[in-house]
Design an enzyme around this catalytic site. Sequence first.
Site, PDB file in Angstrom:
ATOM      1  N   SER A  70      -9.647   1.661   3.181  1.00  0.00           N
ATOM      2  CA  SER A  70      -8.803   2.376   2.260  1.00  0.00           C
ATOM      3  C   SER A  70      -7.818   1.482   1.495  1.00  0.00           C
ATOM      4  CB  SER A  70      -8.032   3.463   3.003  1.00  0.00           C
ATOM      5  OG  SER A  70      -7.119   2.886   3.921  1.00  0.00           O
ATOM      6  N   SER A 101      -9.669  -0.653   7.400  1.00  0.00           N
ATOM      7  CA  SER A 101      -9.094  -0.428   6.075  1.00  0.00           C
ATOM      8  C   SER A 101      -8.477  -1.652   5.410  1.00  0.00           C
ATOM      9  CB  SER A 101      -8.048   0.690   6.133  1.00  0.00           C
ATOM     10  OG  SER A 101      -8.688   1.935   6.068  1.00  0.00           O
ATOM     11  N   LYS A 103       0.853  -1.195   0.000  1.00  0.00           N
ATOM     12  CA  LYS A 103       0.000   0.000   0.000  1.00  0.00           C
ATOM     13  C   LYS A 103       0.887   1.242   0.000  1.00  0.00           C
ATOM     14  CE  LYS A 103      -3.940   1.792   2.723  1.00  0.00           C
ATOM     15  NZ  LYS A 103      -4.709   1.611   3.985  1.00  0.00           N
TER      16      LYS A 103
END
Lengths: 484, 95
Positions: free
Chosen positions: A154, A178, A79
């Site tokens: 996210s 997330s 990420k």
Amino acid sequence: MDFTDLTIKSASELLSQKKVSALELAQMSLKRIKEVDDKLHAFLYVAEKESLESAKHTDEMIIADHEHSALTGIPYAVKDNILVKGMQATAASKILENYKATFDATVIRKLKQVSPTMMGKTNLDEFGMGVSTENSAFGPTKNPYDLSRVPGGSSGGSAAAVAAGEVLFALGTDTGGSSRQPASFCGVVGFKPTYGRASRHGLIALGSSLDQPGILAKTVEDTATIFQIMAGQDELDTTTLPKPVPDYSKFLKENLKGLKIGVPKEYFAAGLDPEVKTIIEQGIKKFEELGAQVSEMSLPNVKYALSAYYIILPVEISANLSRYDGIRFGLSAPGKNLEEVYYNTRSAGFGAEPKRRIMIGTYASSAGYYDAYYKKAKLAQGLIRDDFKKAFEKVDLIVTPTSPNVAFKFGEKTSNPLSAYLEDIFTGPLNIAGIPGLVVPGGLTKQGLPVGIQLIANHFAEEKLFMAGHALEQSLNLKLKPNI
Amino acid sequence: MSISLEEVNKIAKLARLTFSDAEKQKLQQELSAILDYVDQLKELSGKTSFQITDDPDAVNLVRDDVVDAQINPQEFLAQVPAREGKFIKVKSVLE
């Protein structure tokens, strides 16, 4: 060999048998990324050159050493709010568009010791603020099961990349769900450790008292293999505890005889999609078949969790994001004086959601409002922690839905920020209490959209999550794969 | 509306953010809706304490204050938007 069918376990066996090389795995990953990522936009950066070089080096090492770890040569993604030295780390924000990481996050440093192959950086909601990747400054990621729907967030880029078979696993972060909610939306395994079990050093800070690195993977066993490397104390994160890390592989068994599972009634109230409810209930029935004792229970204060979360988190955001001032790194917009540099940099660099949260956090922590908001939120946090503590005196695990709904359509929740905030209703309480959670795919709805089952354990009881999650996964035997 | 336009202006100033008039009006509505939601915490007014039994392993952790060779000052300085040599350049702080 179909690359998209490989797991860490199967790929590692192929490497041991010399049926495939690390370089070939990296090439297959790059080929798949080229095939599908135009449609998905899971990646913000594809490390083509770096990954091929790293894989070649890994192959030489395997030949020299004659043995390797389970993660050696395995293609993975990170990420883009986790620092990898020399590579971009935008956090999907314009304010860090040209930033290059100057050191490795601890989780990256630990992974590098066993030489998996890093394929690139994945998309997210700006700084991790969102539930859909629609808040990325570089455009959203699409759900591999339905391109008109969000992948969750996210860590939506990481979840989509694993689900679409671009990589075999990906790192995420988890502040309020997330890593778990996108896992549910994309039909993969998602994991958030106990606060203090894995290092936050090198994660771009969102809410420092809530953040943890997360994992997106294809199986529970793979997740346990990755976490074995990531877990443990780090002197660069003083909130990590010096507790010994158990050998998680020893806990993976198929029988759950004697395991006590609680099902909190508050998680099955109005607002839960009936199809999601059915899939969760089928999962709970499976647990009973596997020998677990299931009982209904109550978490009376969990209804305050989201309110507490949306005070504590913005307050920490307003403090954490004050470092983006145009002076030390990242974007710097010109101004007549120092104050104007601050105003211009922050107003040009942050997107709408970070600005909104900085505003709430500044308000809730400003003179005159601190007692009414932040203090009350911390009180609620204490009550919620106590609820879970009491519950874990009676049960080993708690089983719940991950999200009240399946992946929603683009634009469905953008006009009303509060409706997006409510997405965290089932996942946020774990971060508020600091406890670990694992999401395991439970099945598909009639429309073919994945639904994940959330397992919750007490502080530092991750092994129970892996044990129950593995047994459930083996027994359901879903083998989900999107048609992309 | 639980928050006024004047308050939006005040917070924006504290947060060093600039907004257009239209953005301010939208923020007033959005922030009010969020604050109305978190107002449920007022129900907790009667409750003053809770019992957290702290983890016995939760102890203060410190490390030795030693220079870490992993960190290269030149690489850090390369990220600075404006500098002169090894100094970070800023607008004057005191007028």
